[in-house]
Write a protein that holds these residues in place. Structure first.
Motif, mmCIF file in Angstrom:
data_model
loop_
_atom_site.group_PDB
_atom_site.id
_atom_site.type_symbol
_atom_site.label_atom_id
_atom_site.label_comp_id
_atom_site.label_asym_id
_atom_site.label_seq_id
_atom_site.Cartn_x
_atom_site.Cartn_y
_atom_site.Cartn_z
ATOM 1 N N GLU A 162 -24.234 9.074 6.846
ATOM 2 C CA GLU A 162 -23.232 9.529 5.768
ATOM 3 C C GLU A 162 -21.719 9.372 6.277
ATOM 4 O O GLU A 162 -21.005 8.907 5.706
ATOM 5 C CB GLU A 162 -23.087 11.009 5.311
ATOM 6 N N GLY A 163 -21.467 9.902 7.807
ATOM 7 C CA GLY A 163 -20.382 9.692 8.421
ATOM 8 C C GLY A 163 -19.855 8.146 8.525
ATOM 9 O O GLY A 163 -18.875 7.779 8.340
ATOM 10 N N LYS A 164 -20.894 7.502 8.998
ATOM 11 C CA LYS A 164 -20.658 5.956 9.169
ATOM 12 C C LYS A 164 -20.334 5.291 7.685
ATOM 13 O O LYS A 164 -19.352 4.543 7.466
ATOM 14 C CB LYS A 164 -21.851 5.294 9.469
ATOM 15 N N ALA A 165 -21.106 5.814 6.545
ATOM 16 C CA ALA A 165 -20.501 5.314 5.287
ATOM 17 C C ALA A 165 -19.322 5.794 4.779
ATOM 18 O O ALA A 165 -18.343 4.955 4.196
ATOM 19 C CB ALA A 165 -21.559 5.979 4.137
ATOM 20 N N ASP A 166 -18.812 6.943 5.091
ATOM 21 C CA ASP A 166 -17.480 7.430 4.694
ATOM 22 C C ASP A 166 -16.320 6.341 5.413
ATOM 23 O O ASP A 166 -15.147 6.246 5.036
ATOM 24 C CB ASP A 166 -17.168 8.752 5.097
ATOM 25 N N GLN A 167 -16.843 6.125 6.738
ATOM 26 C CA GLN A 167 -15.778 5.161 7.487
ATOM 27 C C GLN A 167 -15.578 3.895 6.892
ATOM 28 O O GLN A 167 -14.609 3.423 6.638
ATOM 29 C CB GLN A 167 -16.253 5.104 9.042
ATOM 30 N N ALA A 168 -16.765 3.363 6.378
ATOM 31 C CA ALA A 168 -16.872 2.202 5.777
ATOM 32 C C ALA A 168 -16.052 2.114 4.505
ATOM 33 O O ALA A 168 -15.230 1.240 4.192
ATOM 34 C CB ALA A 168 -18.242 1.771 5.513
ATOM 35 N N LYS A 169 -16.316 3.175 3.757
ATOM 36 C CA LYS A 169 -15.640 3.448 2.272
ATOM 37 C C LYS A 169 -14.199 3.327 2.696
ATOM 38 O O LYS A 169 -13.335 2.483 2.013
ATOM 39 C CB LYS A 169 -15.723 4.685 1.843
ATOM 40 N N GLY A 170 -13.607 3.882 3.581
ATOM 41 C CA GLY A 170 -12.294 4.070 4.099
ATOM 42 C C GLY A 170 -11.681 2.573 4.361
ATOM 43 O O GLY A 170 -10.718 2.096 3.997
ATOM 44 N N ASP A 171 -12.504 1.926 5.084
ATOM 45 C CA ASP A 171 -12.060 0.407 5.686
ATOM 46 C C ASP A 171 -12.090 -0.423 4.534
ATOM 47 O O ASP A 171 -11.162 -1.389 4.348
ATOM 48 C CB ASP A 171 -12.977 -0.111 6.648
ATOM 49 N N VAL A 172 -12.901 -0.460 3.397
ATOM 50 C CA VAL A 172 -13.080 -1.253 2.312
ATOM 51 C C VAL A 172 -11.779 -1.063 1.185
ATOM 52 O O VAL A 172 -11.067 -1.846 0.960
ATOM 53 C CB VAL A 172 -14.442 -0.946 1.491
ATOM 54 N N LYS A 173 -11.626 0.343 1.130
ATOM 55 C CA LYS A 173 -10.281 0.686 0.193
ATOM 56 C C LYS A 173 -9.243 0.195 1.220
ATOM 57 O O LYS A 173 -8.473 -0.308 0.635
ATOM 58 C CB LYS A 173 -10.199 2.162 0.330
ATOM 59 N N GLN A 174 -9.032 0.077 2.235
ATOM 60 C CA GLN A 174 -7.805 -0.108 2.930
ATOM 61 C C GLN A 174 -7.700 -1.891 2.815
ATOM 62 O O GLN A 174 -6.641 -2.368 2.513
ATOM 63 C CB GLN A 174 -7.885 0.098 4.578
ATOM 64 N N ALA A 175 -8.708 -2.657 2.979
ATOM 65 C CA ALA A 175 -8.690 -3.869 2.962
ATOM 66 C C ALA A 175 -8.249 -4.141 1.387
ATOM 67 O O ALA A 175 -7.581 -5.303 1.168
ATOM 68 C CB ALA A 175 -10.197 -4.366 3.172
ATOM 69 N N MET A 180 0.991 -1.152 -0.160
ATOM 70 C CA MET A 180 -0.011 0.064 -0.054
ATOM 71 C C MET A 180 0.789 1.124 -0.078
ATOM 72 O O MET A 180 1.814 1.388 0.846
ATOM 73 C CB MET A 180 -0.972 0.011 1.137
ATOM 74 N N SER A 181 0.573 2.206 -0.845
ATOM 75 C CA SER A 181 1.556 3.187 -1.123
ATOM 76 C C SER A 181 0.792 4.149 0.161
ATOM 77 O O SER A 181 0.039 3.960 0.856
ATOM 78 C CB SER A 181 1.153 4.088 -2.196
ATOM 79 N N ALA A 182 1.904 5.021 0.602
ATOM 80 C CA ALA A 182 1.706 6.293 1.599
ATOM 81 C C ALA A 182 0.500 7.048 1.096
ATOM 82 O O ALA A 182 -0.426 7.562 2.064
ATOM 83 C CB ALA A 182 3.022 6.940 1.855
ATOM 84 N N HIS A 183 0.572 7.338 -0.195
ATOM 85 C CA HIS A 183 -0.668 8.204 -0.586
ATOM 86 C C HIS A 183 -2.047 7.464 -0.475
ATOM 87 O O HIS A 183 -3.075 8.180 -0.025
ATOM 88 C CB HIS A 183 -0.273 8.615 -2.055
ATOM 89 N N ASP A 184 -2.160 6.344 -0.934
ATOM 90 C CA ASP A 184 -3.560 5.562 -0.429
ATOM 91 C C ASP A 184 -3.784 5.268 0.972
ATOM 92 O O ASP A 184 -4.761 5.717 1.362
ATOM 93 C CB ASP A 184 -3.216 4.047 -1.094
ATOM 94 N N LYS A 185 -2.643 5.084 1.959
ATOM 95 C CA LYS A 185 -2.949 4.953 3.031
ATOM 96 C C LYS A 185 -3.413 6.479 3.741
ATOM 97 O O LYS A 185 -4.412 6.525 4.596
ATOM 98 C CB LYS A 185 -1.650 4.529 3.836
ATOM 99 N N ILE A 186 -2.890 7.569 3.365
ATOM 100 C CA ILE A 186 -3.263 8.773 3.921
ATOM 101 C C ILE A 186 -4.802 8.967 3.445
ATOM 102 O O ILE A 186 -5.427 9.502 4.308
ATOM 103 C CB ILE A 186 -2.321 9.830 3.402
ATOM 104 N N GLU A 187 -5.023 8.653 2.112
ATOM 105 C CA GLU A 187 -6.467 8.875 1.455
ATOM 106 C C GLU A 187 -7.319 8.066 2.458
ATOM 107 O O GLU A 187 -8.433 8.490 2.664
ATOM 108 C CB GLU A 187 -6.264 8.481 0.081
#
Length: 57
Positions: free
Chosen positions: A34-47, A1-8
């Motif tokens: 919406e806040g919960k959805a944004d958090q989930a989006k970050g978790d999915v991207k990270q996975a 995982m690149s640093a840019h992706d991790k930060i995003e």
């Protein structure tokens, strides 16, 4: 995982927590959701990034 992706991804999670907290504070269920959805989006991207990294090695 690149640093840019991790930060995003972390940014999505932080933004989500802030939205969720603001929604709770003012009683706005939509903003909270919406806040919960944004958090989930970050978790999915990270996975997804972790899966890509696993196949690179």
């Amino acid at each position: 995982m690149s640093a840019h992706d991790k930060i995003e991804n972390t940014g999505d999670k932080i933004k989500g927590k802030a939205k969720e907290g603001a929604g709770k504070l003012v009683g706005n269920e939509r903003l909270e959701a919406e806040g919960k959805a944004d958090q989930a989006k970050g978790d999915v991207k990270q996975a997804g990034e972790h899966v890509k990294d696993a196949f690179k090695h």
